[in-house]
Motif scaffolding. Structure first.
Motif, mmCIF file in Angstrom:
data_model
loop_
_atom_site.group_PDB
_atom_site.id
_atom_site.type_symbol
_atom_site.label_atom_id
_atom_site.label_comp_id
_atom_site.label_asym_id
_atom_site.label_seq_id
_atom_site.Cartn_x
_atom_site.Cartn_y
_atom_site.Cartn_z
ATOM 1 N N ALA A 207 0.803 -1.210 -0.072
ATOM 2 C CA ALA A 207 0.190 -0.093 0.037
ATOM 3 C C ALA A 207 0.832 1.137 0.086
ATOM 4 O O ALA A 207 1.956 1.237 0.654
ATOM 5 N N GLY A 208 0.521 2.183 -0.902
ATOM 6 C CA GLY A 208 1.012 3.518 -0.744
ATOM 7 C C GLY A 208 1.028 4.133 0.595
ATOM 8 O O GLY A 208 2.075 4.883 1.111
ATOM 9 N N ASP A 209 0.096 3.930 1.578
ATOM 10 C CA ASP A 209 -0.048 4.420 2.761
ATOM 11 C C ASP A 209 -0.093 3.348 3.811
ATOM 12 O O ASP A 209 -1.390 2.958 4.216
#
Length: 55
Positions: A25-27
């Motif tokens: 996940a990007g975050d």
């Protein structure tokens, strides 16, 4: 998306003792929060990279 959901279900439902799922996940903080809020882990824990570094 439906195929991915079904595959995840099969993998998760077959776990007997423990299960590790690594979301890319990007975050990561938002991913952790979403997983915890979904209730999918039951009494299980959601660990981050920082949590694992302390072992």
């Amino acid at each position: 998306m439906e195929r991915t959901r079904r595959l995840l279900y099969v993998c998760v439902s077959r776990a007997v003792d423990s299960l590790v799922v690594v979301p890319f996940a990007g975050d990561p903080a938002a991913a952790k929060l979403a997983i915890e809020q979904s209730g999918i882990t039951g009494e299980g824990k959601v660990l981050t990279e920082a949590d694992l570094a302390s072992f």
